[in-house]
Design a protein around this motif. Structure first.
Motif, PDB file in Angstrom:
ATOM      1  N   UNK A 196       0.845  -1.194   0.000  1.00 30.63           N
ATOM      2  CA  UNK A 196       0.000   0.000   0.000  1.00 30.63           C
ATOM      3  C   UNK A 196       0.881   1.244   0.000  1.00 30.63           C
ATOM      4  N   UNK A 197       0.224   2.394  -0.005  1.00 29.68           N
ATOM      5  CA  UNK A 197       0.946   3.670   0.051  1.00 29.68           C
ATOM      6  C   UNK A 197       0.981   4.242   1.467  1.00 29.68           C
ATOM      7  N   UNK A 198       0.859   3.388   2.483  1.00 28.32           N
ATOM      8  CA  UNK A 198       0.757   3.868   3.861  1.00 28.32           C
ATOM      9  C   UNK A 198       1.980   4.676   4.285  1.00 28.32           C
ATOM     10  N   UNK A 199       3.147   4.373   3.725  1.00 32.41           N
ATOM     11  CA  UNK A 199       4.359   5.074   4.137  1.00 32.41           C
ATOM     12  C   UNK A 199       4.407   6.514   3.637  1.00 32.41           C
ATOM     13  N   UNK A 200       3.552   6.856   2.680  1.00 32.38           N
ATOM     14  CA  UNK A 200       3.594   8.203   2.106  1.00 32.38           C
ATOM     15  C   UNK A 200       2.807   9.216   2.926  1.00 32.38           C
ATOM     16  N   UNK A 201       2.086   8.761   3.943  1.00 27.25           N
ATOM     17  CA  UNK A 201       1.259   9.652   4.749  1.00 27.25           C
ATOM     18  C   UNK A 201       1.623   9.521   6.219  1.00 27.25           C
ATOM     19  N   UNK A 202       1.809  10.648   6.874  1.00 28.05           N
ATOM     20  CA  UNK A 202       2.075  10.655   8.308  1.00 28.05           C
ATOM     21  C   UNK A 202       0.825  11.133   9.027  1.00 28.05           C
ATOM     22  N   UNK A 203       0.276  10.287   9.862  1.00 27.63           N
ATOM     23  CA  UNK A 203      -0.963  10.621  10.543  1.00 27.63           C
ATOM     24  C   UNK A 203      -0.772  11.674  11.627  1.00 27.63           C
ATOM     25  N   UNK A 204      -1.874  12.283  12.036  1.00 21.94           N
ATOM     26  CA  UNK A 204      -1.864  13.275  13.111  1.00 21.94           C
ATOM     27  C   UNK A 204      -2.684  12.757  14.273  1.00 21.94           C
ATOM     28  N   UNK A 205      -2.125  12.848  15.477  1.00 22.77           N
ATOM     29  CA  UNK A 205      -2.812  12.415  16.688  1.00 22.77           C
ATOM     30  C   UNK A 205      -2.833  13.548  17.703  1.00 22.77           C
ATOM     31  N   UNK A 206      -3.988  13.807  18.273  1.00 25.20           N
ATOM     32  CA  UNK A 206      -4.114  14.732  19.398  1.00 25.20           C
ATOM     33  C   UNK A 206      -4.473  13.908  20.631  1.00 25.20           C
ATOM     34  N   UNK A 207      -3.569  13.867  21.598  1.00 27.44           N
ATOM     35  CA  UNK A 207      -3.796  13.093  22.821  1.00 27.44           C
ATOM     36  C   UNK A 207      -4.278  14.039  23.922  1.00 27.44           C
ATOM     37  N   UNK A 208      -5.501  13.793  24.393  1.00 21.88           N
ATOM     38  CA  UNK A 208      -6.147  14.667  25.371  1.00 21.88           C
ATOM     39  C   UNK A 208      -6.273  13.984  26.727  1.00 21.88           C
ATOM     40  N   UNK A 209      -6.156  14.798  27.765  1.00 15.47           N
ATOM     41  CA  UNK A 209      -6.292  14.318  29.137  1.00 15.47           C
ATOM     42  C   UNK A 209      -7.060  15.354  29.945  1.00 15.47           C
TER      43      UNK A 209
END
Length: 274
Positions: A196-209
Motif C-alpha cells: 500500500x501507500x501507507x508510508x507516504x502519509x504521516x498521521x496526526x494524533x491529538x492526545x487529550x487528558x
C-alpha cells in the motif's frame, strides 16, 4: 502513527544497548496457547467495572475526518510528570485545539499523569482519549491482509489493487485500526508497508487528558502542549503496565534523562521521546 518516537527509540537502543529493566517482547504479555493478546489492550483508561466513558466525539466536536477513541496509543502510552512545585498550565474547557486555552490549572508536584498510574487515574478522575486524523490507504496490488478477529484468531481480508482502507488509529505492538467497507479491523502495519501507500502519509494524533487541578476544577490538556511547560517532562518508563507518582529523590534523575532524550531527539530531527 508513532513513526517518529519509534525510530528514535530504535536508534537509542542500537547505540546504547537495551536497558536491563526494559522487558523483552516475550515478557510483555503472557498469552495462553489458545488465545491471542489484543493489541493496545493496556492503552485504554483503567476504570471500575461500572464506568461509562463520556461521548468524546460529541464532547470534543472534532467532526468528520477524525476518529475519536478512549485511551492513548502506543506499546508504552505517553504521559507526563510534574517535577517542580507550583507548576501552572493553561488548559481548555473543551478538548479541541480550536477552543480557547484560557483555564489556568496548578498541578501537584510529583504527579505522574499516565494511564497505567491507577491510583492517580482514580483519585483525580482522569479521562484519556485520542483524536486521530484519518486518511486513505490504497492497495498497489491484489493482497490478502491478515487481521485479528473479535474472537482473537487471525483472519484474512481479500482486497484488490486500487481498493482503499481507511486508517483510524494506532494501537500498539505495530497494530492499528483500519476500516474497509464500514467494518473496522485490527491490522499489523508491517503487512501494509510493501503493498500500500501507507508510508507516504504521516498521521496526526491529538492526545487529550482531563485533569483535576489543585483547586478541584477540571480542565482538558493536550499532551503536545503540556510537555513543553518548564518543570513538566514525559513520564519515565519503568515497566510494561507499570506507572506511579514519582518521589522527590527521583526528580533530578528524571529531569536529566528527559533533557538528554530531548537533545538527542533534536539532533536526529525527531519528536521528543515519549
Amino acid at each position: 502513527m508513532k513513526y517518529g518516537w519509534i525510530l528514535t527509540a530504535a536508534i537509542l537502543l542500537a547505540a546504547c544497548g537495551q536497558p536491563k529493566d526494559v522487558p523483552q517482547e516475550s515478557d510483555i504479555v503472557a498469552v495462553e496457547d489458545h488465545e491471542m493478546a489484543q493489541p493496545g489492550s493496556l492503552s485504554e483508561t483503567p476504570q471500575a467495572s461500572d464506568y461509562v466513558a463520556p461521548d468524546f466525539a460529541k464532547l470534543s466536536g472534532y467532526g468528520e475526518g477524525w476518529y475519536i477513541s478512549p485511551g492513548w496509543p502506543g506499546e508504552y502510552p505517553a504521559g507526563f510528570v510534574v517535577l517542580d512545585e507550583s507548576i501552572s498550565v493553561m488548559g481548555r474547557a473543551k478538548p479541541n485545539p480550536a477552543s480557547p486555552q484560557d483555564k489556568a490549572c496548578t498541578l501537584p508536584q510529583l504527579a505522574n499523569y499516565q494511564l497505567w498510574n491507577n491510583p492517580r487515574v482514580s483519585s483525580d478522575e482522569l479521562e484519556f482519549f485520542v483524536a486521530t486524523k484519518t486518511f486513505p490507504v490504497t492497495l498497489n496490488q491484489d493482497a490478502q491482509i491478515e487481521y485479528i478477529s473479535d474472537a482473537g484468531s487471525m483472519q484474512t481480508l481479500d482486497l484488490k489493487q486500487g481498493e482503499q482502507l481507511n486508517y483510524l488509529r494506532y494501537l500498539g505492538e505495530g497494530f492499528a485500526i483500519l476500516s474497509y467497507a464500514g467494518t473496522e479491523y485490527d491490522i499489523n502495519e508491517a503487512e501494509l508497508m510493501d503493498i500500500t501507500d501507507i508510508q507516504s502519509t504521516k498521521g496526526q494524533e491529538d492526545e487529550w487528558l482531563r485533569v483535576t487541578c489543585s483547586d478541584g476544577s477540571k480542565v482538558w490538556l493536550l499532551y503536545d502542549e503540556v510537555v513543553t511547560v518548564p518543570g513538566i517532562v514525559p513520564s519515565p518508563i519503568t515497566g510494561y503496565g507499570d506507572a506511579s507518582d514519582i518521589t522527590l529523590d527521583q526528580v533530578e534523575g528524571i529531569r536529566a534523562e528527559a533533557e538528554q532524550n530531548a537533545a538527542l531527539a533534536e539532533s536526529l530531527g525527531e519528536a521528543p521521546i515519549e
